[in-house]
Design a protein around this motif. Structure first.
Motif, mmCIF file in Angstrom:
data_model
loop_
_atom_site.group_PDB
_atom_site.id
_atom_site.type_symbol
_atom_site.label_atom_id
_atom_site.label_comp_id
_atom_site.label_asym_id
_atom_site.label_seq_id
_atom_site.Cartn_x
_atom_site.Cartn_y
_atom_site.Cartn_z
ATOM 1 N N PRO A 22 0.803 -1.225 0.000
ATOM 2 C CA PRO A 22 0.000 0.000 0.000
ATOM 3 C C PRO A 22 0.840 1.281 0.000
ATOM 4 N N ASN A 23 2.010 1.229 0.631
ATOM 5 C CA ASN A 23 2.812 2.457 0.709
ATOM 6 C C ASN A 23 3.473 2.824 -0.619
ATOM 7 N N ALA A 24 3.463 1.878 -1.557
ATOM 8 C CA ALA A 24 4.078 2.161 -2.865
ATOM 9 C C ALA A 24 3.042 1.988 -3.971
ATOM 10 N N GLU A 58 -8.188 -0.461 -3.582
ATOM 11 C CA GLU A 58 -9.159 0.466 -4.188
ATOM 12 C C GLU A 58 -8.446 1.597 -4.910
ATOM 13 N N LYS A 59 -7.286 2.014 -4.386
ATOM 14 C CA LYS A 59 -6.591 3.160 -5.001
ATOM 15 C C LYS A 59 -5.718 2.745 -6.193
ATOM 16 N N ALA A 60 -5.140 1.547 -6.104
ATOM 17 C CA ALA A 60 -4.224 1.149 -7.189
ATOM 18 C C ALA A 60 -4.205 -0.353 -7.373
ATOM 19 N N ALA A 62 -1.890 -1.466 -9.604
ATOM 20 C CA ALA A 62 -0.434 -1.317 -9.449
ATOM 21 C C ALA A 62 -0.013 -0.080 -10.232
ATOM 22 N N ALA A 63 0.767 0.792 -9.564
ATOM 23 C CA ALA A 63 1.169 2.050 -10.214
ATOM 24 C C ALA A 63 2.452 1.895 -11.004
ATOM 25 N N GLY A 64 2.756 0.672 -11.430
ATOM 26 C CA GLY A 64 3.897 0.494 -12.324
ATOM 27 C C GLY A 64 4.989 -0.355 -11.726
ATOM 28 N N ALA A 65 6.028 -0.566 -12.532
ATOM 29 C CA ALA A 65 7.235 -1.173 -11.993
ATOM 30 C C ALA A 65 7.797 -0.204 -10.952
ATOM 31 N N ASP A 66 8.578 -0.743 -10.013
ATOM 32 C CA ASP A 66 9.074 0.091 -8.915
ATOM 33 C C ASP A 66 10.178 1.018 -9.423
ATOM 34 N N ILE A 67 9.834 2.293 -9.525
ATOM 35 C CA ILE A 67 10.775 3.269 -10.091
ATOM 36 C C ILE A 67 12.015 3.381 -9.209
ATOM 37 N N LYS A 68 11.794 3.244 -7.898
ATOM 38 C CA LYS A 68 12.942 3.388 -6.980
ATOM 39 C C LYS A 68 13.921 2.224 -7.148
ATOM 40 N N GLU A 69 13.408 1.053 -7.501
ATOM 41 C CA GLU A 69 14.289 -0.103 -7.724
ATOM 42 C C GLU A 69 15.078 0.053 -9.030
ATOM 43 N N ASP A 82 18.708 -9.513 -17.254
ATOM 44 C CA ASP A 82 17.492 -9.737 -18.065
ATOM 45 C C ASP A 82 16.275 -9.274 -17.263
ATOM 46 N N PHE A 83 16.359 -8.016 -16.840
ATOM 47 C CA PHE A 83 15.435 -7.456 -15.856
ATOM 48 C C PHE A 83 13.974 -7.699 -16.216
ATOM 49 N N PHE A 84 13.271 -8.306 -15.298
ATOM 50 C CA PHE A 84 11.818 -8.523 -15.396
ATOM 51 C C PHE A 84 11.403 -9.515 -16.479
ATOM 52 N N GLY A 107 1.798 1.832 -16.307
ATOM 53 C CA GLY A 107 3.078 1.226 -16.664
ATOM 54 C C GLY A 107 3.004 -0.291 -16.516
ATOM 55 N N GLY A 108 3.919 -0.838 -15.699
ATOM 56 C CA GLY A 108 3.926 -2.280 -15.471
ATOM 57 C C GLY A 108 2.607 -2.778 -14.881
ATOM 58 N N GLY A 109 1.857 -1.912 -14.208
ATOM 59 C CA GLY A 109 0.557 -2.316 -13.656
ATOM 60 C C GLY A 109 -0.449 -2.574 -14.767
HETATM 61 N N1 CO8 Z 1 7.361 2.983 -8.159
HETATM 62 C C1 CO8 Z 1 7.767 3.232 -6.908
HETATM 63 N N2 CO8 Z 1 7.019 3.933 -6.018
HETATM 64 C C2 CO8 Z 1 5.845 4.399 -6.426
HETATM 65 C C3 CO8 Z 1 5.347 4.175 -7.729
HETATM 66 C C4 CO8 Z 1 6.169 3.424 -8.614
HETATM 67 N N3 CO8 Z 1 5.803 3.116 -9.867
HETATM 68 N N4 CO8 Z 1 4.139 4.768 -7.853
HETATM 69 C C5 CO8 Z 1 3.869 5.338 -6.658
HETATM 70 N N5 CO8 Z 1 4.888 5.113 -5.800
HETATM 71 C C6 CO8 Z 1 5.015 5.555 -4.411
HETATM 72 C C7 CO8 Z 1 5.313 7.047 -4.335
HETATM 73 O O1 CO8 Z 1 6.703 7.266 -4.514
HETATM 74 C C8 CO8 Z 1 4.820 7.367 -2.940
HETATM 75 O O2 CO8 Z 1 5.790 6.920 -2.013
HETATM 76 P P1 CO8 Z 1 6.300 7.926 -0.846
HETATM 77 O O3 CO8 Z 1 5.063 8.149 0.002
HETATM 78 O O4 CO8 Z 1 7.351 7.143 -0.155
HETATM 79 O O5 CO8 Z 1 6.764 9.166 -1.512
HETATM 80 C C9 CO8 Z 1 3.610 6.448 -2.774
HETATM 81 O O6 CO8 Z 1 3.774 5.418 -3.749
HETATM 82 C C10 CO8 Z 1 2.308 7.173 -3.049
HETATM 83 O O7 CO8 Z 1 2.377 7.758 -4.343
HETATM 84 P P2 CO8 Z 1 2.034 9.307 -4.604
HETATM 85 O O8 CO8 Z 1 2.311 10.120 -3.391
HETATM 86 O O9 CO8 Z 1 2.713 9.697 -5.870
HETATM 87 O O10 CO8 Z 1 0.437 9.178 -4.809
HETATM 88 P P3 CO8 Z 1 -0.494 10.181 -5.637
HETATM 89 O O11 CO8 Z 1 -1.877 9.773 -5.288
HETATM 90 O O12 CO8 Z 1 -0.088 11.579 -5.436
HETATM 91 O O13 CO8 Z 1 -0.189 9.831 -7.183
HETATM 92 C C11 CO8 Z 1 0.175 8.354 -9.054
HETATM 93 C C12 CO8 Z 1 -0.543 8.574 -7.712
HETATM 94 C C13 CO8 Z 1 -0.368 9.328 -10.100
HETATM 95 C C14 CO8 Z 1 -0.116 6.908 -9.492
HETATM 96 C C15 CO8 Z 1 1.690 8.572 -8.892
HETATM 97 O O14 CO8 Z 1 2.129 7.802 -7.772
HETATM 98 C C16 CO8 Z 1 2.518 8.155 -10.049
HETATM 99 O O15 CO8 Z 1 2.566 8.862 -11.046
HETATM 100 N N6 CO8 Z 1 3.219 7.000 -9.960
HETATM 101 C C17 CO8 Z 1 4.125 6.551 -10.984
HETATM 102 C C18 CO8 Z 1 3.383 6.008 -12.187
HETATM 103 C C19 CO8 Z 1 4.370 5.574 -13.251
HETATM 104 O O16 CO8 Z 1 5.096 6.348 -13.811
HETATM 105 N N7 CO8 Z 1 4.386 4.244 -13.546
HETATM 106 C C20 CO8 Z 1 5.269 3.679 -14.530
HETATM 107 C C21 CO8 Z 1 6.498 3.152 -13.859
HETATM 108 S S1 CO8 Z 1 7.727 2.602 -15.022
HETATM 109 C C22 CO8 Z 1 7.165 1.085 -15.496
HETATM 110 O O17 CO8 Z 1 6.184 0.584 -15.038
HETATM 111 C C23 CO8 Z 1 8.001 0.393 -16.524
HETATM 112 C C24 CO8 Z 1 7.548 -1.074 -16.671
HETATM 113 C C25 CO8 Z 1 8.519 -1.871 -17.467
HETATM 114 C C26 CO8 Z 1 9.669 -2.358 -16.654
HETATM 115 C C27 CO8 Z 1 10.225 -3.603 -17.197
HETATM 116 C C28 CO8 Z 1 11.719 -3.446 -17.461
HETATM 117 C C29 CO8 Z 1 12.279 -4.622 -18.255
#
Ligand code: CO8
Length: 257
Positions: A22-24, A58-60, A62-69, A82-84, A107-109
């Motif tokens: 939930p925190n991510a 309810e909120k997500a 999945a918001a994608g692959a972990d950008i921080k990772e 051979d990531f992912f 994204g990945g979600g």
């Molecule tokens: N990765 C890591 N952390 C995330 C991600 C993510 N994708 N999305 C949200 N979080 C974290 C935030 O950093 C935040 O953490 P913290 O409280 O520690 O700062 C927490 O979740 C809550 O997020 P927000 O505060 O941003 O919540 P909002 O309600 O303000 O916004 C959004 C919600 C719009 C969904 C926003 O979080 C957002 O834009 N997230 C990123 C979406 C994104 O860009 N996704 C694509 C990621 S890249 C990807 O998926 C590539 C896939 C292919 C990889 C395969 C490689 C081979």
């Protein structure tokens, strides 16, 4: 196996997996991948399970692959690791997987939802491939699967602008099979999965295989493949039971044989 990033339950003959970071916003990291694959494999081997539902919060979804990772990874890290690529194993699951999507599937979600067999969306669902806003592009099938689902124009729009698509647009475009009120999406998916799990498992798996084959082959080959599977079904006890039950005007009692 004790899971930290997902919840795993059974509801009758259905396996329910809930992404739980939930925190991510359920961002997908290597641990989620490993745990999800282990859970799905467990349900594949479990003879009491006939279908799987994958959901998030309810909120997500999945918001994608972990950008921080990913943030500090180098090209060599990505390439040699051979990531992912492990996500491909998810798509080899034979039992049907329904994605129940509420909130963000980005994204990945979005790509994970598209790896499932069909998507039931809450009216709060938002789909998108926002990787371009991060200076990259989809890497888990978004450019390929989204294009097959919604066509070139919309897929280009989504990938190049990074905009989100709401549930109504996703249903119009053919990305999701149905939209239901928020709060009912998991129940609706469980209902559909329970229905599927009540059918003959060999026939369920062959139906899934045949539909998936249509993405990988020509129409003529696909039709031949379908016909061969259809013929083979007459070796199933469940074919005899299903057709006999129809003739006898009673419910079928499939034995999954
Ligand atoms: N990765 C890591 N952390 C995330 C991600 C993510 N994708 N999305 C949200 N979080 C974290 C935030 O950093 C935040 O953490 P913290 O409280 O520690 O700062 C927490 O979740 C809550 O997020 P927000 O505060 O941003 O919540 P909002 O309600 O303000 O916004 C959004 C919600 C719009 C969904 C926003 O979080 C957002 O834009 N997230 C990123 C979406 C994104 O860009 N996704 C694509 C990621 S890249 C990807 O998926 C590539 C896939 C292919 C990889 C395969 C490689 C081979």
């Amino acid at each position: 196996m004790a899971y930290e990033t997902i919840l795993v339950e059974t509801r009758g003959k259905v396996g329910l997996i809930t992404l739980n970071r939930p925190n991510a916003l359920n961002a997908l990291n290597s641990q989620v991948l490993a745990e999800l694959l282990a859970a799905v494999e467990g349900f594949e081997k479990d003879g009491t399970i006939g279908a799987i539902v994958l959901t998030g919060s309810e909120k997500a979804f999945a918001a994608g692959a972990d950008i921080k990772e990913m943030q500090s990874q180098s090209y060599v890290d990505m390439y040699l690791g051979d990531f992912f690529s492990g996500w491909e194993a998810f798509t080899r699951t034979r039992k049907p997987i329904i994605a129940a999507v509420a909130g963000y599937a980005l994204g990945g979600g979005c790509e994970l939802a598209m790896m499932c067999d069909f998507i039931i969306a809450a009216d709060t669902a938002k789909f998108g491939q926002p990787e371009i806003t991060l200076g990259v592009m989809p890497g888990m099938g978004g450019s390929q699967r989204l294009t097959r689902f919604v066509g070139k124009s919309k897929a280009m729009d989504m990938c190049l602008t990074g905009r989100m698509m709401d549930a109504a647009e996703a249903e119009r475009a053919g990305l999701v099979s149905r939209v239901v009120p928020a709060g009912e999406v998991v129940e609706e998916a469980l209902k559909a999965a329970t229905k599927i799990a009540g059918f003959s498992l060999p026939s369920v798996i062959m139906n899934k295989e045949a539909v998936n084959r249509s993405y990988e082959t020509t129409l003529a080959e696909g039709l031949r493949f379908e016909r061969r599977l259809f013929h083979s079904m007459f070796a199933l006890e469940d074919q005899k039971e299903g057709m006999t039950a129809f003739v006898e005007k009673r419910a079928a009692n499939f034995q999954n044989r």
